[in-house]
Design an enzyme around this catalytic site. Structure first.
Site, short mmCIF file in Angstrom:
data_model
loop_
_atom_site.label_atom_id
_atom_site.label_comp_id
_atom_site.label_asym_id
_atom_site.label_seq_id
_atom_site.Cartn_x
_atom_site.Cartn_y
_atom_site.Cartn_z
N ARG A 65 0.69 -1.02 -0.02
CA ARG A 65 0.06 -0.07 0.07
C ARG A 65 0.84 1.30 0.11
O ARG A 65 0.34 2.38 -0.64
CB ARG A 65 -1.15 -0.06 0.98
CG ARG A 65 -2.14 -1.07 0.95
CD ARG A 65 -3.09 -1.15 2.22
NE ARG A 65 -2.46 -1.89 3.28
CZ ARG A 65 -2.17 -3.02 3.79
NH1 ARG A 65 -2.92 -3.75 2.93
NH2 ARG A 65 -1.72 -3.40 4.85
N GLU A 87 2.77 -8.13 13.65
CA GLU A 87 1.62 -8.59 14.30
C GLU A 87 1.37 -10.09 14.02
O GLU A 87 1.00 -10.60 14.96
CB GLU A 87 0.62 -7.80 14.01
CG GLU A 87 0.63 -6.43 14.22
CD GLU A 87 1.17 -5.56 12.89
OE1 GLU A 87 0.19 -4.96 12.55
OE2 GLU A 87 2.14 -6.35 12.54
#
Length: 183
Positions: A69, A106
């Site tokens: 992104r 994460e």
């Protein structure tokens, strides 16, 4: 007579179009989805303008965007600033000789790479991504760019999730950090 579009604070406009997706990609995670922001031409322009006005005086040589992104708005930002664009990619996606850095995020471990000739020593670089959570990806990219001898003027993101600690870790590297909004 045309009705003028009412003024909306650009940061609030950007923030208002970031969609919350609960329990994605796994239960307990609140995913911050920027695709509605990208779909709105006024908001996308506002986002790029926020970054342009912040960095137009920094005498940058290149904008570096992080896979994937960060490529979207990083390349638009590079165009608007009149500088080059460099992609930092996930491992195995670049065709030429690379340098790489492993990191923890994460959801697991990963590796990012950049072409070994992507930036030159002393070049002034703006590093961009969509979101900073635990900071692993951005920290790995800072490490790569510093390894190549560039000067990372700032690391920037649309969204910062400060509760996850990433922006604090970036600050500890003496790399300035900027985000458009926090959640």
């Amino acid at each position: 007579m045309n009705n003028p579009i009412p003024y909306q604070d650009p940061i609030e406009l950007v923030r208002s179009l970031i969609r919350n997706v609960p329990d994605w990609p796994k239960p307990g995670v609140m995913f911050r989805d920027i695709t509605p922001l990208l779909q709105d031409p006024r908001a996308f322009r506002a986002l790029i303008d926020i970054f342009v006005y912040r960095h137009m005086r920094h005498k940058l040589d290149v904008v570096v965007g992080i896979d994937a992104r960060g490529f979207i708005f990083g390349s638009a930002l590079a165009y608007a600033l009149g500088v080059g664009f460099v992609p930092v990619r996930k491992q195995g996606k670049l065709p030429y000789k690379t340098v790489s850095a492993a990191y923890t995020l994460e959801y697991g471990d990963a590796v990012v790479e950049v072409h070994q000739d992507a930036v030159k020593p002393g070049q002034r670089v703006l590093l961009v991504d969509d979101l900073v959570a635990t900071g692993g990806t951005m920290l790995a990219a800072v490490k790569l760019l510093q390894q190549l001898g560039s000067n990372v003027v700032e690391a920037a993101a649309i969204v910062d999730l400060p509760a996850l600690g990433g922006s604090s870790l970036i600050a500890k590297t003496d790399t300035p950090f900027f985000s458009v909004c926090t959640f």
